[in-house]
Design a protein around this motif. Structure first.
Motif, PDB file in Angstrom:
ATOM      1  N   VAL A   1      26.437 -13.459 -16.002  1.00 40.07           N
ATOM      2  CA  VAL A   1      25.033 -13.084 -15.827  1.00 40.07           C
ATOM      3  C   VAL A   1      24.905 -11.976 -14.784  1.00 40.07           C
ATOM      4  O   VAL A   1      25.353 -12.127 -13.644  1.00 40.07           O
ATOM      5  N   ARG A   2      24.276 -10.875 -15.189  1.00 39.85           N
ATOM      6  CA  ARG A   2      23.999  -9.765 -14.273  1.00 39.85           C
ATOM      7  C   ARG A   2      22.709 -10.000 -13.524  1.00 39.85           C
ATOM      8  O   ARG A   2      22.625  -9.779 -12.321  1.00 39.85           O
ATOM      9  N   ALA A   3      21.666 -10.469 -14.244  1.00 43.40           N
ATOM     10  CA  ALA A   3      20.356 -10.637 -13.614  1.00 43.40           C
ATOM     11  C   ALA A   3      19.574 -11.746 -14.300  1.00 43.40           C
ATOM     12  O   ALA A   3      19.743 -12.006 -15.496  1.00 43.40           O
ATOM     13  N   VAL A   4      18.709 -12.375 -13.515  1.00 42.50           N
ATOM     14  CA  VAL A   4      17.801 -13.408 -14.010  1.00 42.50           C
ATOM     15  C   VAL A   4      16.408 -13.051 -13.531  1.00 42.50           C
ATOM     16  O   VAL A   4      16.192 -12.810 -12.349  1.00 42.50           O
ATOM     17  N   GLN A   5      15.475 -12.985 -14.462  1.00 41.46           N
ATOM     18  CA  GLN A   5      14.071 -12.799 -14.101  1.00 41.46           C
ATOM     19  C   GLN A   5      13.337 -14.069 -14.515  1.00 41.46           C
ATOM     20  O   GLN A   5      13.281 -14.402 -15.701  1.00 41.46           O
ATOM     21  N   SER A   6      12.795 -14.771 -13.529  1.00 43.38           N
ATOM     22  CA  SER A   6      12.194 -16.083 -13.760  1.00 43.38           C
ATOM     23  C   SER A   6      10.681 -16.021 -13.732  1.00 43.38           C
ATOM     24  O   SER A   6      10.094 -15.389 -12.863  1.00 43.38           O
TER      25      SER A   6
ATOM     26  N   MET B   1      19.847 -21.956 -10.587  1.00 44.01           N
ATOM     27  CA  MET B   1      20.051 -20.539 -10.880  1.00 44.01           C
ATOM     28  C   MET B   1      21.221 -19.983 -10.066  1.00 44.01           C
ATOM     29  O   MET B   1      22.102 -19.305 -10.609  1.00 44.01           O
ATOM     30  N   SER B   2      21.240 -20.285  -8.780  1.00 40.41           N
ATOM     31  CA  SER B   2      22.294 -19.758  -7.907  1.00 40.41           C
ATOM     32  C   SER B   2      23.672 -20.295  -8.263  1.00 40.41           C
ATOM     33  O   SER B   2      24.635 -19.538  -8.348  1.00 40.41           O
ATOM     34  N   HIS B   3      23.763 -21.598  -8.461  1.00 42.29           N
ATOM     35  CA  HIS B   3      25.069 -22.220  -8.674  1.00 42.29           C
ATOM     36  C   HIS B   3      25.603 -22.090 -10.096  1.00 42.29           C
ATOM     37  O   HIS B   3      26.810 -22.038 -10.299  1.00 42.29           O
ATOM     38  N   HIS B   4      24.707 -22.073 -11.060  1.00 44.10           N
ATOM     39  CA  HIS B   4      25.184 -22.071 -12.450  1.00 44.10           C
ATOM     40  C   HIS B   4      25.077 -20.717 -13.136  1.00 44.10           C
ATOM     41  O   HIS B   4      26.012 -20.301 -13.818  1.00 44.10           O
ATOM     42  N   LEU B   5      23.961 -20.046 -12.982  1.00 36.55           N
ATOM     43  CA  LEU B   5      23.777 -18.792 -13.702  1.00 36.55           C
ATOM     44  C   LEU B   5      24.385 -17.603 -12.971  1.00 36.55           C
ATOM     45  O   LEU B   5      25.232 -16.899 -13.508  1.00 36.55           O
ATOM     46  N   LEU B   6      23.958 -17.375 -11.739  1.00 44.95           N
ATOM     47  CA  LEU B   6      24.372 -16.168 -11.032  1.00 44.95           C
ATOM     48  C   LEU B   6      25.838 -16.182 -10.607  1.00 44.95           C
ATOM     49  O   LEU B   6      26.439 -15.128 -10.457  1.00 44.95           O
ATOM     50  N   ARG B   7      26.415 -17.342 -10.438  1.00 43.00           N
ATOM     51  CA  ARG B   7      27.833 -17.435 -10.054  1.00 43.00           C
ATOM     52  C   ARG B   7      28.761 -17.528 -11.264  1.00 43.00           C
ATOM     53  O   ARG B   7      29.968 -17.668 -11.113  1.00 43.00           O
TER      54      ARG B   7
END
Length: 153
Positions: free
Chosen positions: A132-137, A122-128
């Motif tokens: 992507v503004r936000a991820v709710q897991s 999530m940190s390396h691929h989605l949020l960076r």
């Protein structure tokens, strides 16, 4: 496309076990092998049968953790949507990606080894990514039903 009773029977059987021999499939469906072979080829040519695959046990191949992630994009520009789409198509951890209605823009089904691996993903691929503004897991606690078989009339 409207499926015949024979086609539906064939598809039901191969959804359960695509490795069946023509002989076994014929015995299960009551359809002659020559007809069966022709129908399978027709359904593959028409794109009804997209692929024949092996389904793996996630826990036994190091992908035990299943996460459903709701993704909100930075914006809805064509560049952002295209960039996000290209990103998720490259990530093997993402098994499914759906554009959805509601609060989130997309819903992902993600498989990883464990929580630490998901956090890194999530940190390396989605949020960076910049898309992507936000991820709710949501972490799947128990799988009640999982199938790839589509309902056929």
């Amino acid at each position: 496309m409207e499926l015949s009773d024979h086609e539906s029977a064939i598809l039901r059987e191969i959804q359960q076990d695509s490795s069946l021999s023509l002989s076994d499939l014929s015995a299960r469906t009551g359809i002659a092998q020559s007809t069966l072979w022709r129908k399978l080829n027709e359904m593959e040519a028409a794109g009804i049968i997209r692929a024949r695959v092996a389904l793996l046990d996630p826990a036994k191949v190091g992908a035990k953790l299943c996460v459903l992630a709701q993704i909100s994009l930075m914006d809805h520009s064509e560049a952002c949507v295209t960039g996000f789409t290209q990103l998720v198509r490259r990530l093997p951890e993402v098994l499914e990606c759906h554009s959805v209605s509601g609060q989130a823009d997309y819903m992902l089904k993600v498989r990883c080894r464990d929580v630490e691996a998901y956090e890194a993903f999530m940190s390396h691929h989605l949020l960076r990514s910049g898309f992507v503004r936000a991820v709710q897991s949501s972490f799947v606690l128990k799988e009640i039903k999982a199938t790839t078989a589509l309902p056929l009339g």
